[in-house]
Design a protein around this motif. Structure first.
Motif, short mmCIF file in Angstrom:
data_model
loop_
_atom_site.label_atom_id
_atom_site.label_comp_id
_atom_site.label_asym_id
_atom_site.label_seq_id
_atom_site.Cartn_x
_atom_site.Cartn_y
_atom_site.Cartn_z
N ILE A 1 5.15 -4.24 -13.61
CA ILE A 1 3.82 -4.80 -13.90
C ILE A 1 2.78 -3.68 -13.97
CG2 ILE A 1 2.00 -6.29 -12.98
CD1 ILE A 1 4.27 -7.95 -11.66
N LEU A 2 2.89 -2.73 -13.09
CA LEU A 2 1.90 -1.65 -13.02
C LEU A 2 2.04 -0.64 -14.17
CD1 LEU A 2 1.87 -1.19 -9.17
CD2 LEU A 2 -0.09 -1.86 -10.59
N ARG A 3 3.07 -0.77 -14.98
CA ARG A 3 3.14 0.06 -16.19
C ARG A 3 2.12 -0.38 -17.23
NH1 ARG A 3 8.92 -0.70 -15.44
NH2 ARG A 3 9.79 1.13 -14.38
N HIS A 4 1.56 -1.57 -17.03
CA HIS A 4 0.51 -2.06 -17.93
C HIS A 4 -0.82 -1.49 -17.46
CE1 HIS A 4 2.96 -5.25 -20.01
NE2 HIS A 4 3.73 -4.94 -18.98
N HIS A 5 -1.40 -0.62 -18.26
CA HIS A 5 -2.60 0.10 -17.85
C HIS A 5 -3.82 -0.81 -17.70
CE1 HIS A 5 -0.42 3.83 -18.20
NE2 HIS A 5 -0.14 3.58 -19.47
N GLY A 6 -3.77 -1.99 -18.30
CA GLY A 6 -4.90 -2.91 -18.18
C GLY A 6 -4.97 -3.62 -16.84
N VAL A 7 -3.91 -3.51 -16.04
CA VAL A 7 -3.92 -4.16 -14.73
C VAL A 7 -4.90 -3.43 -13.81
CG1 VAL A 7 -2.55 -4.68 -12.66
CG2 VAL A 7 -1.57 -5.02 -14.95
N LYS A 8 -5.86 -4.18 -13.30
CA LYS A 8 -6.87 -3.61 -12.41
C LYS A 8 -6.40 -3.59 -10.97
CE LYS A 8 -11.61 -4.49 -10.79
NZ LYS A 8 -12.77 -5.42 -10.92
N THR A 9 -5.83 -4.71 -10.52
CA THR A 9 -5.31 -4.84 -9.17
C THR A 9 -4.03 -5.66 -9.22
OG1 THR A 9 -7.56 -4.86 -8.25
CG2 THR A 9 -5.78 -5.62 -6.82
N LEU A 10 -3.02 -5.25 -8.46
CA LEU A 10 -1.80 -6.03 -8.34
C LEU A 10 -1.61 -6.40 -6.88
CD1 LEU A 10 0.79 -7.29 -9.41
CD2 LEU A 10 1.93 -5.09 -9.02
N HIS A 11 -1.55 -7.70 -6.62
CA HIS A 11 -1.31 -8.22 -5.27
C HIS A 11 0.19 -8.47 -5.11
CE1 HIS A 11 -5.62 -8.86 -4.57
NE2 HIS A 11 -5.67 -9.27 -5.83
N LEU A 12 0.83 -7.73 -4.23
CA LEU A 12 2.23 -7.96 -3.90
C LEU A 12 2.28 -8.89 -2.70
CD1 LEU A 12 2.03 -4.92 -5.15
CD2 LEU A 12 4.38 -4.72 -4.32
N VAL A 13 2.77 -10.11 -2.92
CA VAL A 13 2.80 -11.13 -1.88
C VAL A 13 4.26 -11.39 -1.52
CG1 VAL A 13 2.05 -13.43 -1.20
CG2 VAL A 13 0.75 -12.15 -2.93
N GLU A 14 4.61 -11.15 -0.25
CA GLU A 14 6.01 -11.28 0.18
C GLU A 14 6.06 -11.80 1.61
OE1 GLU A 14 9.77 -11.55 0.87
OE2 GLU A 14 9.06 -11.07 -1.16
N THR A 15 6.90 -12.80 1.84
CA THR A 15 6.98 -13.41 3.17
C THR A 15 7.84 -12.61 4.14
OG1 THR A 15 7.31 -15.52 4.30
CG2 THR A 15 8.98 -14.88 2.69
N GLU A 16 8.82 -11.84 3.64
CA GLU A 16 9.71 -11.10 4.52
C GLU A 16 9.18 -9.69 4.76
OE1 GLU A 16 11.92 -9.68 7.04
OE2 GLU A 16 12.34 -11.78 6.54
N LYS A 17 8.80 -9.41 5.99
CA LYS A 17 8.15 -8.14 6.32
C LYS A 17 9.04 -6.94 6.01
CE LYS A 17 5.63 -5.76 10.01
NZ LYS A 17 6.33 -4.48 9.84
N THR A 18 10.34 -7.06 6.26
CA THR A 18 11.20 -5.92 6.00
C THR A 18 11.22 -5.57 4.51
OG1 THR A 18 13.13 -7.39 5.89
CG2 THR A 18 12.66 -6.35 8.00
N ALA A 19 11.17 -6.58 3.65
CA ALA A 19 11.11 -6.33 2.21
C ALA A 19 9.77 -5.73 1.82
CB ALA A 19 11.35 -7.63 1.43
N LEU A 20 8.68 -6.26 2.37
CA LEU A 20 7.36 -5.74 2.03
C LEU A 20 7.19 -4.30 2.51
CD1 LEU A 20 4.69 -6.65 0.68
CD2 LEU A 20 3.81 -7.09 2.97
N ASP A 21 7.75 -3.97 3.66
CA ASP A 21 7.69 -2.59 4.14
C ASP A 21 8.40 -1.65 3.17
OD1 ASP A 21 6.23 -3.35 6.33
OD2 ASP A 21 7.93 -3.36 7.71
#
Length: 335
Positions: free
Chosen positions: A200-220
């Motif tokens: 998603i962040l390869r798209h230069h028009g993205v201003k902010t990307l919110h990564l939302v994840e319930t599993e803390k080990t994955a988010l870490d």
């Protein structure tokens, strides 16, 4: 249910928990009854945000990792074998007695067989299509400990038990290739360890990307894999998450796009309701002009939910295993 096996073991099966000292409840679902335990001695260890919040709401001390010593640790087995071994080894490091509670469908038989090759079980019972066993393992499980994060063959940081840890999920790869001209504020609901977010962040028009994840080990892991400064990380249940309010704003923030590869299993059981909850969450956080891009297994009937919430719905690709779906123009309820 976990509580049935644990209660049966305590009441009729010979499980005698220590009279003194703190108790750890590791990995239990938030609705698990604990009336058979001394809750004044109990600390819940939970890395799933939804379950963690549920235990906090019940008023019990809750943490994401054990600290210090416990008289006993009661472990609910996760589905993944490597995560189960790591959880038991962690419990053994912090507790003299370890109680193992698991369903047959989650591999408890295999785990107990492996345990018997290392230690003598103090006791066990069978109940509710599973087993509850207890043991004093000492350091016999030390080699089951695994690093909290480790790099896979592709150089990505992953953790035991998280989805698609060995390589990027093929459905996510296909979805990333299908995205077009993303811009503005975007969310990746159920971001996992971050592979799709990088796409998603390869798209230069993205201003902010919110990564939302319930599993803390994955988010870490995602924090290590996604280093773009536009990324914002949220440890939260994606089906209940709300975008943070901008300073001074008078209306809730709405997003320009949501991209997601939602989970479709609860344990080993396919659960289309989980995917529908993700779709409802996406519709709730999107602006009127916002767009949803998602991938789903071919057999899951998500089109009905999409048509009920969006005016424009289309399948834009896929194969015999999965389908790529695009939806736009959220239907707002009339006031």
């Amino acid at each position: 249910m976990t509580s049935e096996r644990l209660r049966f073991a305590i009441e009729t099966g010979g499980l005698v928990l220590p009279d003194d000292g703190p108790l750890a409840l590791i990995g239990a679902p938030a609705d698990a009854p604990v009336d058979m335990l001394d809750t004044s001695r109990l600390t819940v260890i939970q890395t799933d945000a939804a379950a963690h919040d549920g235990w906090v709401a019940r008023g019990l001390p809750t943490a994401t990792a054990p600290e210090g010593r416990f008289a006993a640790a009661i472990v609910t087995l996760p589905r993944a074998r490597d995560a189960a071994e790591a959880r038991l080894a962690l419990a053994a490091r912090h507790a003299n007695m370890v109680v193992i509670d698991g369903a047959k469908t989650d591999g408890v038989e295999a785990i107990l067989k492996a345990l018997r090759q290392r230690v003598t079980l103090d006791g066990q019972v069978s109940k509710a299509h599973g087993r509850c066993a207890w043991v004093r393992p000492g350091d016999a499980l030390a080699d089951w400990l695994r690093p909290t994060q480790a790099q896979n063959a592709h150089g990505d940081w992953v953790a035991p038990g998280i989805f698609s840890a060995d390589a990027p999920d093929e459905a996510s790869v296909a979805l990333a290739a299908a995205l077009s001209a993303l811009k503005g504020d975007v969310a990746d609901l159920g971001a996992g360890w971050g592979w799709l977010s990088r796409g998603i962040l390869r798209h230069h028009g993205v201003k902010t990307l919110h990564l939302v994840e319930t599993e803390k080990t994955a988010l870490d892991c995602a924090r290590l894999n996604v280093t773009d400064p536009r990324a914002v990380f949220h440890w939260a249940d994606a089906t209940a998450w709300t975008p943070p309010q901008p300073a001074g704003a008078h209306a809730p923030r709405k997003l320009d796009a949501v991209v997601m590869n939602p989970p479709f299993h609860t344990g080993r059981r396919a659960d289309p309701a989980l995917g529908r909850a993700f779709i409802e969450a996406a519709a709730r956080v999107l602006a009127p002009h916002g767009q949803l891009w998602m991938v789903a297994n071919r057999h899951l009937p998500y089109e009905t939910a999409l048509i009920a919430l969006f005016r424009d719905v289309a399948e834009i690709g896929g194969d015999s295993r999965f389908k790529l779906l695009h939806a736009a123009r959220v239907i707002r309820a009339r006031r």
